[in-house]
Design an enzyme around this catalytic site. Structure first.
Site, PDB file in Angstrom:
ATOM      1  N   PHE A   1      20.528  39.387  67.521  1.00 12.96           N
ATOM      2  CA  PHE A   1      19.500  40.712  67.596  1.00 12.96           C
ATOM      3  C   PHE A   1      20.102  41.967  68.608  1.00 12.96           C
ATOM      4  CE2 PHE A   1      17.084  36.976  65.841  1.00 12.96           C
ATOM      5  CZ  PHE A   1      16.313  37.748  64.925  1.00 12.96           C
ATOM      6  N   ASP A   2      19.783  42.965  68.141  1.00  6.38           N
ATOM      7  CA  ASP A   2      19.972  43.965  69.046  1.00  6.38           C
ATOM      8  C   ASP A   2      18.358  43.875  69.598  1.00  6.38           C
ATOM      9  OD1 ASP A   2      20.198  46.714  70.349  1.00  6.38           O
ATOM     10  OD2 ASP A   2      18.723  47.455  68.742  1.00  6.38           O
ATOM     11  N   CYS A   3      18.349  44.480  70.739  1.00 14.09           N
ATOM     12  CA  CYS A   3      16.891  44.034  71.485  1.00 14.09           C
ATOM     13  C   CYS A   3      15.969  45.476  71.470  1.00 14.09           C
ATOM     14  CB  CYS A   3      17.192  43.691  73.020  1.00 14.09           C
ATOM     15  SG  CYS A   3      15.610  43.254  73.692  1.00 14.09           S
TER      16      CYS A   3
END
Length: 190
Positions: A12-14
Site C-alpha cells: 500500500f501507498d500510505c
C-alpha cells in the site's frame, strides 16, 4: 477483473491511499498562512503542494522531512511571506496526526487475514513510525523512500519492495491512489 486468489501480498501507498493527506496538508499549510494574514482555499494549497513537491524530489535524494520543509518554504515564497521559525516544519510536525480514511483500519484488518501487508511510501522511517499506530495492523514489511534512497515514481522503490516482501511481482498487488507516483510505475514492472 482481478483474480485476487493469485496474490500473496498487498503493498500500500500510505499518504493519499490510507491517510487523508489532502486534509493533513491543507490544515497544516492553512494554519501557517492564516498566521500571515492569508485566507487560502484547499484547492490553492493542494495545487501549490502538488506542483512544488515533485520538483523538490527530482533533485538529489533528501529525507522527506527536508522535502516537506522545502515544500513549505516554496509555498511561502510563492505566496510572498517569510515563514517564522517552526512554520517550515508544519507539514512534517503534523504528519503523524493526519487523519486515517474512515474505512482504512477495518479494510486493512480484513485483508490482513488473507495477505501479507506492506507499506511502500514516499516518506522516511521516522515520519512513517508516527503514522503506523493509527493504521491498526502490523505490516509484514515497511519500505520507505529513505530505505530506497529515491522517491516514487522511481522503479527502484518498487523493485526494492518486491525484494523485501519476498514474493514475485506476479504475486504482489500494489494498492494506491496516485497514477503518477504508484500505479503507472508499478504496472510497468508487472
Amino acid at each position: 477483473m482481478l483474480n485476487f486468489d493469485k496474490y500473496e501480498a498487498l503493498s500500500f501507498d500510505c499518504y493519499g491511499t490510507l491517510i487523508d493527506w489532502e486534509t493533513g496538508i491543507t490544515d497544516a499549510v492553512r494554519s501557517v498562512a492564516e498566521a500571515h494574514g492569508l485566507d487560502l482555499i484547499n484547492s490553492q494549497i493542494l495545487s501549490l503542494y502538488s506542483e512544488i513537491e515533485p520538483q523538490i524530489q527530482q533533485g538529489e535524494y533528501a529525507e522527506y522531512r527536508i522535502v516537506l520543509r522545502n515544500v513549505m518554504q516554496g509555498i511561502a515564497d510563492r505566496l510572498g511571506f517569510a515563514p517564522a521559525g517552526a512554520d517550515v516544519d508544519c507539514l512534517s510536525d503534523s504528519l503523524g496526526d493526519w487523519p486515517v480514511f474512515p474505512d482504512t483500519v477495518d479494510a486493512l484488518r480484513a485483508v490482513a487475514t488473507r495477505y501479507k501487508l506492506a507499506i511502500l511510501s514516499n516518506t522516511d522511517d521516522g515520519l512513517f513510525a508516527q503514522t503506523a499506530p493509527n493504521l491498526g495492523v502490523e505490516f509484514h514489511k515497511i519500505i520507505t523512500s529513505q530505505q530506497a534512497g529515491s522517491y516514487k515514481p522511481s522503479i527502484h522503490n518498487f523493485i526494492l519492495a518486491i525484494d523485501h516482501i519476498g514474493v514475485g511481482a506476479d504475486k504482489l498487488l500494489h494498492v494506491a491512489e496516485s497514477m503518477f507516483h504508484d500505479i503507472v510505475p508499478a504496472k510497468s514492472i508487472g
